[in-house]
Scaffold this motif. Structure first.
Motif, PDB file in Angstrom:
ATOM      1  N   SER A 135      47.970  35.879  32.318  1.00  0.00           N
ATOM      2  CA  SER A 135      47.658  34.541  32.801  1.00  0.00           C
ATOM      3  C   SER A 135      47.066  34.612  34.210  1.00  0.00           C
ATOM      4  O   SER A 135      46.069  33.947  34.515  1.00  0.00           O
ATOM      5  CB  SER A 135      48.916  33.673  32.790  1.00  0.00           C
ATOM      6  N   HIS A 136      47.680  35.427  35.055  1.00  0.00           N
ATOM      7  CA  HIS A 136      47.168  35.582  36.426  1.00  0.00           C
ATOM      8  C   HIS A 136      45.781  36.218  36.405  1.00  0.00           C
ATOM      9  O   HIS A 136      44.883  35.785  37.124  1.00  0.00           O
ATOM     10  CB  HIS A 136      48.121  36.423  37.279  1.00  0.00           C
ATOM     11  N   ARG A 137      45.618  37.237  35.578  1.00  0.00           N
ATOM     12  CA  ARG A 137      44.325  37.909  35.509  1.00  0.00           C
ATOM     13  C   ARG A 137      43.229  36.952  35.026  1.00  0.00           C
ATOM     14  O   ARG A 137      42.110  36.966  35.530  1.00  0.00           O
ATOM     15  CB  ARG A 137      44.418  39.137  34.604  1.00  0.00           C
ATOM     16  N   ALA A 138      43.555  36.096  34.068  1.00  0.00           N
ATOM     17  CA  ALA A 138      42.588  35.109  33.567  1.00  0.00           C
ATOM     18  C   ALA A 138      42.228  34.111  34.663  1.00  0.00           C
ATOM     19  O   ALA A 138      41.053  33.764  34.849  1.00  0.00           O
ATOM     20  CB  ALA A 138      43.153  34.386  32.349  1.00  0.00           C
ATOM     21  N   ARG A 139      43.236  33.652  35.424  1.00  0.00           N
ATOM     22  CA  ARG A 139      42.995  32.715  36.528  1.00  0.00           C
ATOM     23  C   ARG A 139      42.135  33.385  37.607  1.00  0.00           C
ATOM     24  O   ARG A 139      41.224  32.770  38.166  1.00  0.00           O
ATOM     25  CB  ARG A 139      44.338  32.237  37.090  1.00  0.00           C
ATOM     26  N   GLU A 176      39.978  35.829  37.145  1.00  0.00           N
ATOM     27  CA  GLU A 176      38.624  35.942  36.609  1.00  0.00           C
ATOM     28  C   GLU A 176      37.891  34.599  36.690  1.00  0.00           C
ATOM     29  O   GLU A 176      36.720  34.542  37.073  1.00  0.00           O
ATOM     30  CB  GLU A 176      38.684  36.424  35.161  1.00  0.00           C
ATOM     31  N   ASN A 177      38.595  33.515  36.383  1.00  0.00           N
ATOM     32  CA  ASN A 177      37.994  32.178  36.466  1.00  0.00           C
ATOM     33  C   ASN A 177      37.641  31.804  37.901  1.00  0.00           C
ATOM     34  O   ASN A 177      36.675  31.086  38.138  1.00  0.00           O
ATOM     35  CB  ASN A 177      38.925  31.122  35.875  1.00  0.00           C
ATOM     36  N   THR A 178      38.437  32.270  38.853  1.00  0.00           N
ATOM     37  CA  THR A 178      38.159  32.002  40.268  1.00  0.00           C
ATOM     38  C   THR A 178      36.967  32.824  40.747  1.00  0.00           C
ATOM     39  O   THR A 178      36.117  32.335  41.499  1.00  0.00           O
ATOM     40  CB  THR A 178      39.400  32.315  41.129  1.00  0.00           C
ATOM     41  N   HIS A 218      34.483  34.100  38.915  1.00  0.00           N
ATOM     42  CA  HIS A 218      33.234  33.831  38.190  1.00  0.00           C
ATOM     43  C   HIS A 218      32.248  32.985  38.998  1.00  0.00           C
ATOM     44  O   HIS A 218      31.099  33.404  39.200  1.00  0.00           O
ATOM     45  CB  HIS A 218      33.555  33.194  36.829  1.00  0.00           C
ATOM     46  N   PRO A 219      32.639  31.798  39.486  1.00  0.00           N
ATOM     47  CA  PRO A 219      31.662  31.016  40.257  1.00  0.00           C
ATOM     48  C   PRO A 219      31.295  31.659  41.601  1.00  0.00           C
ATOM     49  O   PRO A 219      30.175  31.484  42.090  1.00  0.00           O
ATOM     50  CB  PRO A 219      32.346  29.658  40.460  1.00  0.00           C
TER      51      PRO A 219
END
Length: 129
Positions: free
Chosen positions: A87-91, A93-95, A97-98
């Motif tokens: 979950s942390h890794r996904a968050r 990655e989402n941070t 990305h932009p």
């Protein structure tokens, strides 16, 4: 730990406060089990609305950085911060990305971006030694 907020920043005050508490934990300025000021005391100390402090504290609690006890007050998680999970890794990655997309648009190379990230990591590692 010294809190320094930029009231002219586009970043919300509660986010700045949250990030500074996390940085204090990363730098070992705040030890596991160490108390933080109450919501009211923190708001009064830095001159902001208590709802702003409460929002930052609630997010820190949800993310496992602090615990809020009725009797003990607010403390840095005595068990330490939970380790990164999917979950942390996904968050993360989402941070990123932009930030990476904007960097590419502005002509920052992958090498330069990685160098900037390394510099930030080194800042915390230096203070850990």
């Amino acid at each position: 730990m010294y809190i320094n907020l930029d009231f002219e920043s586009n970043e919300p005050i509660y986010t700045q406060l949250k990030h500074q508490v996390i940085a204090g934990i990363a730098r070992k300025e705040l030890a596991p089990g160490e108390g933080l000021p109450s919501v009211r005391a923190m708001a009064a100390d830095i001159g902001i609305n208590l709802h702003t402090v409460n929002k930052a504290y609630q997010q820190l609690k949800q993310e496992g950085f602090i615990l809020i006890h009725r009797q003990k007050g607010v403390v840095v998680n005595p068990d330490g911060v939970p380790q990164a999970d999917e979950s942390h890794r996904a968050r993360l990655e989402n941070t990123l990305h932009p930030l990476i997309a904007e960097s590419v648009c502005r002509g920052i190379s992958e090498e330069e971006f990685v160098k900037l990230c390394s510099k930030q990591f080194q800042e915390f590692a230096k203070e850990e030694k």
